[in-house]
Design a protein around this motif. Structure first.
Motif, short mmCIF file in Angstrom:
data_model
loop_
_atom_site.label_atom_id
_atom_site.label_comp_id
_atom_site.label_asym_id
_atom_site.label_seq_id
_atom_site.Cartn_x
_atom_site.Cartn_y
_atom_site.Cartn_z
N SER A 59 -0.29 -8.26 3.76
CA SER A 59 -0.84 -6.96 2.87
C SER A 59 -0.71 -5.96 3.37
O SER A 59 -0.68 -5.64 4.72
CB SER A 59 -2.36 -7.26 2.26
N LEU A 60 -0.75 -4.76 2.73
CA LEU A 60 -0.74 -3.25 3.29
C LEU A 60 -1.93 -3.18 4.15
O LEU A 60 -1.61 -2.65 5.32
CB LEU A 60 -0.92 -2.30 2.05
N ASP A 61 -3.17 -3.71 3.81
CA ASP A 61 -4.29 -3.58 4.61
C ASP A 61 -4.32 -4.33 5.90
O ASP A 61 -4.60 -3.77 7.01
CB ASP A 61 -5.69 -3.93 3.71
N ASP A 62 -3.66 -5.49 5.86
CA ASP A 62 -3.34 -6.31 7.11
C ASP A 62 -2.32 -5.47 7.93
O ASP A 62 -2.70 -5.32 9.18
CB ASP A 62 -2.60 -7.60 6.64
N GLY A 63 -1.45 -4.75 7.64
CA GLY A 63 -0.32 -4.10 8.47
C GLY A 63 -1.15 -2.80 8.73
O GLY A 63 -0.86 -2.51 10.11
#
Length: 168
Positions: A59-63
């Motif tokens: 996800s964006l948050d993971d990135g």
């Protein structure tokens, strides 16, 4: 509080910079410029190993979290190689490479995570120019890799590097 202390606070304990995994150096120096080899997250983030593709398995948050970890790895490398982050005059340029699905368009938001860490630790010296690139793959399936060019403070005994435009 020094930049070294701020870095220690962020990493939360003992942590060493990764060693090169090939025939290259972590940094090279040319005058008062330091070129930092590509750095990625050196450990898992929220239980996830640093592997995958943004927009597909991550996800964006993971990135953003992996970009923050890559920035910490970059700072750890500078600290180890220079002896202290206090030698950093200015982070001049950051290049971010994001392992992303073709439909992913939030590359800049990913790199914001890294930029925030650099400014948190180095304050104004962490402000930098940057570029971000989407890639179809990165080494070992890494989601984010950062590289940097950093300007150093010179001691009175050292002459700063001067680029000549006089070609006569």
């Amino acid at each position: 509080m020094s930049a070294d202390d701020r870095l220690l606070r962020l990493i939360g304990g003992d942590r060493l910079a990764q060693r090169p995994k090939g025939n290259y150096k972590n940094i090279t120096r040319w005058g008062d410029l330091v070129f930092v080899s590509g750095k990625s997250a050196g450990r898992s983030v929220d239980g996830k190993m640093p592997k995958g593709r943004l927009g597909q398995t991550l996800s964006l948050d993971d990135g953003i979290a992996f970009a923050r970890e890559a920035a910490l790895e970059l700072l750890l490398t500078l600290c180890k190689e220079l002896g202290s982050l206090e030698r950093v005059q200015q982070v001049l340029d950051i290049q971010g490479f994001v392992n992303a699905d073709a439909s992913f368009e939030e590359h800049a938001k990913i790199l914001d995570g890294a930029s925030d860490v650099l400014v948190d630790v180095l304050r104004d010296a962490g402000l930098h120019a940057r570029s971000v690139f989407g890639c179809v793959s990165l080494r070992g399936g890494q989601p984010v890799i950062l590289r940097a060019v950093v300007g150093l403070k010179t001691s009175p005994r050292e002459k700063p590097f001067q680029f000549s435009t006089d070609f006569r």
